[in-house]
Write a protein that holds these residues in place. Structure first.
Motif, mmCIF file in Angstrom:
data_model
loop_
_atom_site.group_PDB
_atom_site.id
_atom_site.type_symbol
_atom_site.label_atom_id
_atom_site.label_comp_id
_atom_site.label_asym_id
_atom_site.label_seq_id
_atom_site.Cartn_x
_atom_site.Cartn_y
_atom_site.Cartn_z
ATOM 1 N N LEU A 42 36.327 27.491 34.478
ATOM 2 C CA LEU A 42 36.131 28.715 33.712
ATOM 3 C C LEU A 42 34.888 29.467 34.187
ATOM 4 N N CYS A 44 33.661 29.443 37.230
ATOM 5 C CA CYS A 44 34.029 30.094 38.500
ATOM 6 C C CYS A 44 34.823 31.352 38.226
ATOM 7 N N TRP A 45 35.804 31.258 37.355
ATOM 8 C CA TRP A 45 36.666 32.402 37.064
ATOM 9 C C TRP A 45 35.889 33.564 36.463
ATOM 10 N N LEU A 46 34.940 33.242 35.564
ATOM 11 C CA LEU A 46 34.269 34.309 34.821
ATOM 12 C C LEU A 46 32.885 34.669 35.357
ATOM 13 N N ILE A 47 32.062 33.673 35.644
ATOM 14 C CA ILE A 47 30.691 33.967 36.092
ATOM 15 C C ILE A 47 30.683 34.390 37.561
ATOM 16 N N GLY A 49 33.209 35.315 38.992
ATOM 17 C CA GLY A 49 34.107 36.455 38.946
ATOM 18 C C GLY A 49 33.400 37.787 38.768
ATOM 19 N N ILE A 50 32.185 37.765 38.235
ATOM 20 C CA ILE A 50 31.396 38.993 38.102
ATOM 21 C C ILE A 50 31.170 39.610 39.476
ATOM 22 N N ILE A 54 37.325 38.655 38.695
ATOM 23 C CA ILE A 54 37.717 37.706 37.655
ATOM 24 C C ILE A 54 38.833 36.804 38.188
ATOM 25 N N GLY A 55 38.697 35.522 37.919
ATOM 26 C CA GLY A 55 39.665 34.544 38.397
ATOM 27 C C GLY A 55 39.298 33.955 39.747
ATOM 28 N N LEU A 102 46.848 31.323 33.219
ATOM 29 C CA LEU A 102 45.853 31.466 32.152
ATOM 30 C C LEU A 102 46.347 30.834 30.862
#
Length: 129
Positions: A42, A44-47, A49-50, A54-55, A102
């Protein structure tokens, strides 16, 4: 290590991560580790992803670099999309794949949170009676 071997290695790593993220909650011995694993995914996907979108998955990024060196082009953003297409022979809608990925991931996290935090409390309350 040859590029082909490295590609197979990344595929194996991907499949292990996906399998672990989806099913490790089912085994009491791996439940806490599962919580950490999905937290890293999560993050990796969100932080990450910035900066990368995203993802974002670093393993996919590394594997796509290898695949590009092997001559593959027009790779999708998602490892799951890539292998779903390869396994079925169809060009599956990427939004469908992303939604399915997701959704299953969120179900897995929900089960893990329940088993790691709430079920323990309920079991302890029952043992005290």
């Amino acid at each position: 290590m040859s590029l082909i071997a490295l590609d197979y290695f990344y595929t194996l790593i991907h499949l292990l991560i996906i399998g672990f993220n989806l099913f490790a909650w089912a085994f009491p011995a791996t439940r806490r580790l599962h919580l950490y694993g999905v937290a890293v995914t999560l993050a990796c996907w969100l932080i990450l992803g910035i900066w990368y979108g995203i993802g974002y998955c670093p393993v996919t990024d590394w594997q796509w670099q290898v695949k590009e060196q092997l001559g593959e082009q027009n790779l999708p953003n998602s490892f799951v999309k890539y292998y779903a297409d390869r396994l079925t022979g169809f060009d599956i809608n990427p939004d469908f794949i992303d939604g399915l990925t997701l959704g299953l991931f969120l179900i897995s996290i929900s089960i893990s949170v329940y088993l790691n935090f709430f079920r323990k409390k309920n079991s302890q309350k029952e043992q005290c009676k």
